[in-house]
Write a protein that holds these residues in place. Structure first.
Motif, mmCIF file in Angstrom:
data_model
loop_
_atom_site.group_PDB
_atom_site.id
_atom_site.type_symbol
_atom_site.label_atom_id
_atom_site.label_comp_id
_atom_site.label_asym_id
_atom_site.label_seq_id
_atom_site.Cartn_x
_atom_site.Cartn_y
_atom_site.Cartn_z
ATOM 1 N N UNK A 119 0.796 -1.147 -0.056
ATOM 2 C CA UNK A 119 0.047 -0.057 0.088
ATOM 3 C C UNK A 119 0.924 1.191 -0.209
ATOM 4 N N UNK A 120 0.474 2.159 -0.885
ATOM 5 C CA UNK A 120 1.249 3.280 -1.048
ATOM 6 C C UNK A 120 0.066 4.503 -0.897
ATOM 7 N N UNK A 121 0.146 5.094 0.454
ATOM 8 C CA UNK A 121 -1.207 5.927 0.705
ATOM 9 C C UNK A 121 -0.798 7.344 0.924
ATOM 10 N N UNK A 122 -1.361 8.542 0.139
ATOM 11 C CA UNK A 122 -0.873 9.725 0.444
ATOM 12 C C UNK A 122 -2.145 10.504 0.897
ATOM 13 N N UNK A 123 -3.182 9.780 1.001
ATOM 14 C CA UNK A 123 -4.291 10.600 1.391
ATOM 15 C C UNK A 123 -4.711 10.201 2.913
ATOM 16 N N UNK A 124 -5.379 11.100 3.805
ATOM 17 C CA UNK A 124 -5.474 10.810 5.351
ATOM 18 C C UNK A 124 -6.783 10.233 5.783
ATOM 19 N N UNK A 125 -7.630 10.398 4.791
ATOM 20 C CA UNK A 125 -9.336 9.523 5.341
ATOM 21 C C UNK A 125 -9.566 8.719 4.164
ATOM 22 N N UNK A 126 -8.734 7.298 4.895
ATOM 23 C CA UNK A 126 -9.214 6.093 3.857
ATOM 24 C C UNK A 126 -9.070 4.998 4.766
ATOM 25 N N UNK A 127 -9.584 4.045 4.336
ATOM 26 C CA UNK A 127 -9.745 2.685 4.787
ATOM 27 C C UNK A 127 -8.975 1.712 4.051
ATOM 28 N N UNK A 128 -7.865 1.392 4.276
ATOM 29 C CA UNK A 128 -6.949 0.475 3.460
ATOM 30 C C UNK A 128 -6.372 -0.769 4.361
ATOM 31 N N UNK A 129 -6.312 -1.857 3.812
ATOM 32 C CA UNK A 129 -5.710 -2.941 4.523
ATOM 33 C C UNK A 129 -5.069 -4.227 3.482
ATOM 34 N N UNK A 130 -3.998 -4.674 3.955
ATOM 35 C CA UNK A 130 -3.630 -5.753 3.151
ATOM 36 C C UNK A 130 -2.781 -6.824 3.990
ATOM 37 N N UNK A 131 -2.835 -8.062 3.517
ATOM 38 C CA UNK A 131 -2.338 -8.766 4.119
ATOM 39 C C UNK A 131 -1.668 -10.173 3.190
ATOM 40 N N UNK A 132 -1.033 -10.898 4.031
ATOM 41 C CA UNK A 132 -0.657 -12.480 3.127
ATOM 42 C C UNK A 132 -0.365 -13.480 4.087
ATOM 43 N N UNK A 133 -0.746 -14.594 3.815
ATOM 44 C CA UNK A 133 -0.733 -15.911 4.506
ATOM 45 C C UNK A 133 -0.056 -16.870 3.686
ATOM 46 N N UNK A 134 0.716 -17.669 4.136
ATOM 47 C CA UNK A 134 1.215 -19.118 3.347
ATOM 48 C C UNK A 134 1.430 -20.096 4.413
ATOM 49 N N UNK A 135 1.068 -21.317 4.199
ATOM 50 C CA UNK A 135 0.797 -22.370 4.917
ATOM 51 C C UNK A 135 0.600 -23.732 4.176
ATOM 52 N N UNK A 136 0.321 -24.822 5.160
ATOM 53 C CA UNK A 136 0.247 -26.071 4.241
ATOM 54 C C UNK A 136 -1.159 -26.603 4.723
ATOM 55 N N UNK A 137 -1.520 -27.653 4.145
ATOM 56 C CA UNK A 137 -2.905 -28.580 4.522
ATOM 57 C C UNK A 137 -2.872 -28.736 6.147
ATOM 58 N N UNK A 138 -4.125 -28.297 6.611
ATOM 59 C CA UNK A 138 -3.952 -28.686 8.080
ATOM 60 C C UNK A 138 -4.267 -30.219 8.338
ATOM 61 N N UNK A 139 -3.277 -30.789 8.690
ATOM 62 C CA UNK A 139 -3.053 -32.153 9.132
ATOM 63 C C UNK A 139 -4.122 -32.714 9.940
ATOM 64 N N UNK A 140 -4.364 -31.760 11.024
ATOM 65 C CA UNK A 140 -5.420 -32.172 11.921
ATOM 66 C C UNK A 140 -6.856 -32.336 11.407
ATOM 67 N N UNK A 141 -6.934 -31.489 10.523
ATOM 68 C CA UNK A 141 -8.268 -31.350 9.963
ATOM 69 C C UNK A 141 -8.461 -32.646 8.865
ATOM 70 N N UNK A 142 -7.277 -32.931 8.455
ATOM 71 C CA UNK A 142 -7.312 -34.081 7.402
ATOM 72 C C UNK A 142 -7.667 -35.307 8.188
ATOM 73 N N UNK A 143 -6.954 -35.724 9.536
ATOM 74 C CA UNK A 143 -7.281 -36.598 10.387
ATOM 75 C C UNK A 143 -8.651 -36.688 10.657
ATOM 76 N N UNK A 144 -9.215 -35.519 11.148
ATOM 77 C CA UNK A 144 -10.551 -35.512 11.653
ATOM 78 C C UNK A 144 -11.619 -36.053 10.567
#
Length: 189
Positions: A119-144
């Protein structure tokens, strides 16, 4: 793909990348009018030695606009994926609402995902968000799921499909969505 949006317009792109040795998807969006909505949705499934790049720029120039970016990847084997998304909010673009998210699932230890939401923000009255996730398959969910009588292959496919559905649900053409769901199921069976 280069897009210039004028006042009160909506632009939605669904990019699904399933094959290709080396693929690069580029989106450059200029939001040049008030009341615009921009939606960029991406799904990429890599395998083998594939390399898939997704690069986006959303440039908010005028006020009172909204942008949503969600890119989701599933990487298998020795494949690699890149997400590099940049949102500009110019000083005149007050009341901008910008959202950017990248999610990746690695199916092997040799798969790679590189994520750079910005995000490159030059205004002051904004609502901005960003994110990133990286993971593996949930082995507990597979087992369940296995304890409930679901095979391991079917359980993994269910988890991958649920992960991808966040993007597939945005595809409004039923026949196209059905074809893509079938291709995902084939890929991970």
């Amino acid at each position: 793909i280069d897009v210039v949006q004028k006042a009160n317009s909506t632009y939605t792109a669904n990019t699904v990348t399933l094959n290709g040795g080396l693929v690069r998807n580029n989106y450059n969006i200029e939001v040049k009018g008030q009341g615009c909505e921009t939606n960029l949705y991406g799904l990429y499934l890599t395998s083998g030695n594939q390399h898939i790049d997704n690069h986006t720029i959303v440039d908010h120039i005028e006020p009172n606009c909204e942008s949503n970016e969600v890119y989701i990847g599933v990487m298998d084997d020795r494949s690699t994926a890149v997400f590099n998304g940049k949102v500009f909010v110019r000083s005149e673009a007050q009341k901008t609402n910008a959202y950017q998210q990248n999610k990746n699932m690695l199916l092997t230890d040799n798969a790679s995902a590189y994520s750079k939401p910005e995000l490159e923000i030059y205004a002051d009255d904004v609502k901005c968000s960003h994110g990133s996730t990286t993971g593996q398959v949930d082995e507990e969910a597979i087992f369940y799921l296995q304890t409930r009588g679901v095979s391991e292959v079917s359980a993994r496919k269910m988890m991958i499909r649920a992960f991808a559905n966040e993007i597939l649900d945005n595809i409004k053409i039923d026949a196209l969505r059905d074809i893509l769901e079938s291709k995902i199921d084939e890929r991970f069976s």
